[in-house]
Every structure is written in C-alpha cells, then in structure tokens.
Design a protein around this motif. Structure first.
Motif, PDB file in Angstrom:
ATOM      1  N   LEU A  66      14.108   9.730 -14.221  1.00 54.34           N
ATOM      2  CA  LEU A  66      15.051   9.685 -15.336  1.00 54.34           C
ATOM      3  C   LEU A  66      14.472  10.345 -16.574  1.00 54.34           C
ATOM      4  O   LEU A  66      15.178  10.955 -17.371  1.00 54.34           O
ATOM      5  N   TYR A  67      13.164  10.206 -16.759  1.00 47.49           N
ATOM      6  CA  TYR A  67      12.474  10.788 -17.898  1.00 47.49           C
ATOM      7  C   TYR A  67      12.248  12.285 -17.689  1.00 47.49           C
ATOM      8  O   TYR A  67      11.768  12.981 -18.581  1.00 47.49           O
ATOM      9  N   ASN A  68      12.623  12.793 -16.515  1.00 51.84           N
ATOM     10  CA  ASN A  68      12.331  14.183 -16.156  1.00 51.84           C
ATOM     11  C   ASN A  68      10.831  14.433 -16.260  1.00 51.84           C
ATOM     12  O   ASN A  68      10.377  15.445 -16.778  1.00 51.84           O
ATOM     13  N   LEU A  83      13.367  12.547 -25.665  1.00 56.63           N
ATOM     14  CA  LEU A  83      14.111  11.653 -24.779  1.00 56.63           C
ATOM     15  C   LEU A  83      15.579  12.054 -24.797  1.00 56.63           C
ATOM     16  O   LEU A  83      16.334  11.616 -25.657  1.00 56.63           O
ATOM     17  N   LYS A  84      15.967  12.876 -23.847  1.00 62.19           N
ATOM     18  CA  LYS A  84      17.341  13.381 -23.810  1.00 62.19           C
ATOM     19  C   LYS A  84      18.239  12.570 -22.885  1.00 62.19           C
ATOM     20  O   LYS A  84      19.458  12.644 -22.959  1.00 62.19           O
ATOM     21  N   THR A 116      16.910   3.565 -20.554  1.00 57.97           N
ATOM     22  CA  THR A 116      17.066   2.489 -21.531  1.00 57.97           C
ATOM     23  C   THR A 116      15.703   2.036 -22.044  1.00 57.97           C
ATOM     24  O   THR A 116      14.657   2.377 -21.474  1.00 57.97           O
ATOM     25  N   ASP A 117      15.725   1.228 -23.107  1.00 56.60           N
ATOM     26  CA  ASP A 117      14.477   0.792 -23.727  1.00 56.60           C
ATOM     27  C   ASP A 117      13.595   0.010 -22.759  1.00 56.60           C
ATOM     28  O   ASP A 117      12.371   0.136 -22.782  1.00 56.60           O
ATOM     29  N   ASP A 118      14.208  -0.807 -21.901  1.00 53.00           N
ATOM     30  CA  ASP A 118      13.390  -1.578 -20.973  1.00 53.00           C
ATOM     31  C   ASP A 118      12.699  -0.675 -19.956  1.00 53.00           C
ATOM     32  O   ASP A 118      11.544  -0.903 -19.580  1.00 53.00           O
ATOM     33  N   LYS A 119      13.396   0.387 -19.517  1.00 53.42           N
ATOM     34  CA  LYS A 119      12.778   1.326 -18.580  1.00 53.42           C
ATOM     35  C   LYS A 119      11.695   2.144 -19.269  1.00 53.42           C
ATOM     36  O   LYS A 119      10.624   2.396 -18.695  1.00 53.42           O
ATOM     37  N   LEU A 120      11.971   2.559 -20.508  1.00 47.52           N
ATOM     38  CA  LEU A 120      10.961   3.290 -21.266  1.00 47.52           C
ATOM     39  C   LEU A 120       9.728   2.428 -21.484  1.00 47.52           C
ATOM     40  O   LEU A 120       8.588   2.912 -21.429  1.00 47.52           O
ATOM     41  N   ASP A 121       9.928   1.134 -21.693  1.00 53.22           N
ATOM     42  CA  ASP A 121       8.808   0.224 -21.886  1.00 53.22           C
ATOM     43  C   ASP A 121       7.928   0.174 -20.641  1.00 53.22           C
ATOM     44  O   ASP A 121       6.695   0.122 -20.746  1.00 53.22           O
TER      45      ASP A 121
END
Length: 288
Positions: free
Chosen positions: A217-219, A167-168, A173-178
């Motif tokens: 965003l996470y590529n 995760l570069k 953010t954590d909410d988006k990753l969730d």
C-alpha cells in the motif's frame, strides 16, 4: 555560524549550523560517539549530497532528514542550515504521539526523502529559525524547554509536509502506517541478529503476509528487502570506513558462515566484499 546547547544534567544536545563551509558528518571516521539526528535545509541552489558514499541531488529549498549513523557531505555546505539533536535532548521515540514522526522522518522509509518547501513554508521556517537563534542566546532557566518546544514545532512542520509529499495512498490508514513505522524502527534496532520477516511479524502480532500487504500500500519495498537493504548498507559502511575483514563484518552482522555472507553481499551488490572495498578505495583516492 554554529550554535550549541548542552544540558549539564541530561547531556542533551541541540546544535544549529548555519551556512558553514566545513559542515559535514563522517560517522565512522570521526563522529561515531555523537548520536545526532539531523534535519538539513538546502536554502540555496541545487547541489549534490553524498550519503554513505552515494551521491544524490539535493534540490533547492528542501529539507533532508538524516539518521544518526549516516555519513554525509555536501557539495555546497555554505548553503546548508542544519538542526542536530541527540536522544537525551529530545527522544522522538518517547514523544512519537506528540509529533508522529519516529518512523516517518527517520525510520519510516528506506528511501531518502527530500521534503520541498514552497514560498509560504520557507517564510514560516525562516521566522522559526530566527526564534531559534534568539533562544540560543537566552541563557536562563527555561532555555531547554523553549528550545525543545521549537524543535518539536519544526519536526511537526516537516512531518506534515513529508506525509503530504510521500504518502499518496489513501488506503494507508494511520494504524497501518504505525505498523510500518514500528517495523522499520525494529529493523534498525535488530538487523544485526534478526534477518527474517517472521521475527518482526511475531513482535508486531502480524503475519508476514499482512506486513507485505501494508508495504505494498505504501508502494514500498517488501519487508524482506527492507531488512536485507539495511544489512547491506551496514556492510558497505564497514567495508568503506573500517579495516575489518569480510569475515569479521559477517560475524558483526549475525552471519556465522562468512562465505554465505559473501555470496549474499555479491548477490545484492554484484561485488564480492573485497572487490567493493577496492572499488570504493579507488574512487576515494581519485577524489570522487
């Protein structure tokens, strides 16, 4: 060395395999009844790992998370240390808030993650490994609790390292990753019947465009590509490891029109289903 713990009440299982020359997992041919997540540590030189028929480089001193339904073999299994556990022993979905791993290590990425260990991290895991070994030998009333606690510690360590290495993007953010983690878990549970991004977006109360932006965003691959790749992966597994016809596989994967599925498979892989099966059979018979 192979160490096992089985809880007679819950049927929870934890396995620890250390440097066994015959360690592998053949999900469709032999191990389908066993639903184990795996954390495999290559503590020797670089080697090849074959996951669902695809060969990949397994660098030295890295940890590889593997899903319950993956078939895998190692070029040099005698250099592998592996922890394997089922849902009844430790459910990462139910304990996601504790370890924050459900969608990251096992469900969060379509790519295979090889999580590198530096010398300090190797020492930390070797110490933890020794405690694991000791606890497998202590047959007392709190053995399950101790093994669960150490497994949780292992998952947290590997998750932190994985996030640092994969995760570069600071804006994820954590909410988006969730949301990404939940999306990938939902795909794993629903890919046989739900083939559209809209279905998952509705379940997550997000628009398809919002999901696409999060994945960007996470590529990462697009949400639709993640869904399609999971369908194709399962189709390949069924073609390689079962005798089901292309028509039966199409129905298994939620396609009423077998010809439509065959065209979809060929577009994604450049092979018709029958040609893919024949090509893989030829490779297997040649020992590749």
């Amino acid at each position: 060395m192979k160490l096992h713990y089985v809880d007679p009440i819950s049927a929870g299982e934890l396995h620890l395999t250390l440097h066994e020359s015959n360690f592998d997992r053949l999900f469709f041919q032999r191990d389908r009844k066993d639903k184990f997540l795996t954390l495999a540590w290559n503590d020797g030189p670089a080697q090849t790992v074959t996951i669902d028929g695809i060969q990949q480089n397994f660098p030295p001193q890295t940890i590889l998370p593997l899903m319950v339904n993956q078939t895998f073999t190692f070029e040099k299994p005698e250099h592998i240390i592996a922890w394997q556990y089922n849902r009844n022993f430790y459910c990462i979905v139910d304990h996601d808030k504790e370890v924050s791993c459900v969608g990251f290590l096992f469900y969060g990425s379509a790519e295979t993650m090889f999580i590198a260990l530096d010398e300090q991290q190797q020492k930390k895991l070797n110490l933890l490994l020794q405690v694991f070994i000791d606890e497998f030998e202590d047959k007392d009333a709190i053995q399950r609790d101790m093994l669960q606690m150490m497994l949780k510690r292992l998952i947290i360590i590997v998750t932190r390292l994985g996030k640092q290495q994969y995760l570069k993007e600071q804006t994820l953010t954590d909410d988006k990753l969730d949301v990404l983690r939940k999306f990938n878990l939902m795909v794993e549970n629903n890919y046989r019947k739900a083939h559209t991004v809209q279905f998952y977006a509705d379940q997550l109360n997000k628009s398809p465009k919002t999901l696409a932006n999060y994945f960007a965003l996470y590529n990462h691959k697009s949400p639709l590509t993640v869904i399609q790749d999971r369908i194709i992966l399962e189709a390949k597994r069924l073609l390689m490891y079962t005798d089901k016809s292309a028509k039966e596989i199409a129905y298994d994967l939620g396609y009423d029109d077998a010809s439509y599925f065959s065209n979809f498979f060929k577009k994604q892989t450049s092979y018709a289903p029958s040609d893919f099966r024949n090509a893989k059979a030829t490779l297997l018979s040649a020992g590749q």
